[in-house]
Design a protein around this motif. Structure first.
Motif: not given
Length: 370
Positions: A121-139, A321-328
């Motif tokens: 699940q390292c792409g865009l969704a799931p992937g990048l969107i979850g990374i961002i959402g979870a990071s926001l929760t830490r505030q 590019w958003t999907t590939a870059a997230s996985a890499v």
């Protein structure tokens, strides 16, 4: 930061995303071999290639025998055998799947014991969107809601659907028809796709959003009992979901998924000028050390629009590019020691600020809200 553990990477599938994954990895200094059912040797690619029938488990296992890691960019139904082969071979495993059954199997492999990473699940969704959402929760000291939305759309839509199939038609059909996991009242539930329609405005552009399946990965399990509301919705131009409900329900395509995908791609083929919209919002009570409104109710948002961009001398579609870059970037974090180097890695474990410091994650840095 620890000593690098990944030198050689096998990329399975050299399609819209897989080729760019391999290019980005090569640019980052990894030794890369790209495997595909078609012969790519005439394309003068900056990495080695080989022809492999990915349906042949023995051939897949043989192909990855010299690799430290494998990134599967194959259709979702082929990922399980790649994950199993990687687990047997002791190879780090990454994929782009949004298929729940595939991820369940990957988690079973991790639970059985693994000295290597299994990170689906390292792409865009799931992937990048979850990374961002979870990071926001830490505030936040207390989180009430997590609302995540992504739309991969044509910049210049035509027709009633206002869409172009720049992504896998199988994946889109499954997103629209499979039940969606959400959290409501703190409890995980399954609800029908293409429901809970809402209006969304981003940078003056009006969209509609509805629940679709697969975009949350393992987040519902992680945040059950922690948040009252959690969901993932797909962004589309207004009127899209009305047309899709007519197509699937009134025309009887719900039970003919393969044919549905063929008809939709024929009607709405890919376009070069696409755009990926990303909208993450978290609400609750901020931490006492928050710089704005400490200890107070607040809603944090992260909103971006990604357009095609030039990478390695070629212009790549936004979805590619958003999907590939997230996985890499995730692979680079494992290699750099910013993530665990064994066991199952969930996207919500990943810190977005650290993600942006990787060579490839930096492609997302500095892009402004539309």
């Amino acid at each position: 930061m620890g000593e690098a553990v990944i030198d050689t990477v096998t990329v399975m599938g050299l399609g819209k995303v897989g080729e760019l994954v391999a290019r980005l990895l090569s640019t980052s200094g990894f030794e890369v071999c790209g495997l595909d059912a078609a012969d790519r040797s005439a394309l003068s690619l900056p990495f080695a290639t080989a022809v492999v029938d990915v349906r042949d488990g023995d051939a897949v296992a043989h192909a990855m025998r010299r690799a430290d890691a494998v990134v599967s960019c194959l259709p979702f139904h082929l990922n399980t055998r790649v994950a199993e082969a990687a687990h047997r071979a002791g190879v780090h495993y990454f994929d782009l799947t949004e298929d729940v059954a595939t991820t369940t199997r990957v988690r079973e492999l991790a639970a059985a014991g693994a000295d290597t990473v299994l990170a689906p699940q390292c792409g865009l969704a799931p992937g990048l969107i979850g990374i961002i959402g979870a990071s926001l929760t830490r505030q936040f000291a207390d989180v009430r809601s997590i609302e995540l939305k992504v739309g991969a759309l044509p910049q210049n839509p035509v027709g009633l659907l206002g869409y172009a199939f720049n992504w896998s038609p199988e994946g889109v059909v499954n997103e629209y028809l499979n039940d969606c996991e959400v959290v409501r009242g703190g409890v995980r539930k399954l609800v029908p796709a293409m429901t809970e329609l809402e209006r969304v405005v981003i940078g003056g552009h009006v969209f509609e959003a509805a629940l679709t399946s697969g975009g949350l990965g393992t987040m519902c399990e992680t945040y059950e009992g922690v948040v009252q509301r959690l969901d993932y919705k797909t962004l589309r131009y207004p009127g899209h979901f009305k047309q899709m409900r007519f197509f699937f329900d009134e025309l009887g395509m719900r039970d003919r998924r393969d044919l549905a995908g063929e008809l939709l791609v024929a009607a709405k083929p890919p376009v070069d000028s696409d755009v990926v919209y990303l909208h993450a919002a978290v609400g609750g009570r901020l931490r006492d050390d928050a710089p704005d409104a400490p200890g107070q109710p607040f809603r944090k948002e992260y909103v971006r629009a990604y357009e095609p961009r030039e990478i390695d001398g070629r212009t790549w579609r936004a979805i590619s590019w958003t999907t590939a870059a997230s996985a890499v970037a995730v692979l680079e974090m494992v290699n750099g020691g910013e993530l665990p180097r064994s066991g199952f890695v969930a996207q919500e474990q990943i810190d977005f600020a650290t993600f942006l410091t990787t060579r490839t994650g930096a492609l997302f840095a500095g892009l402004q809200t539309p």
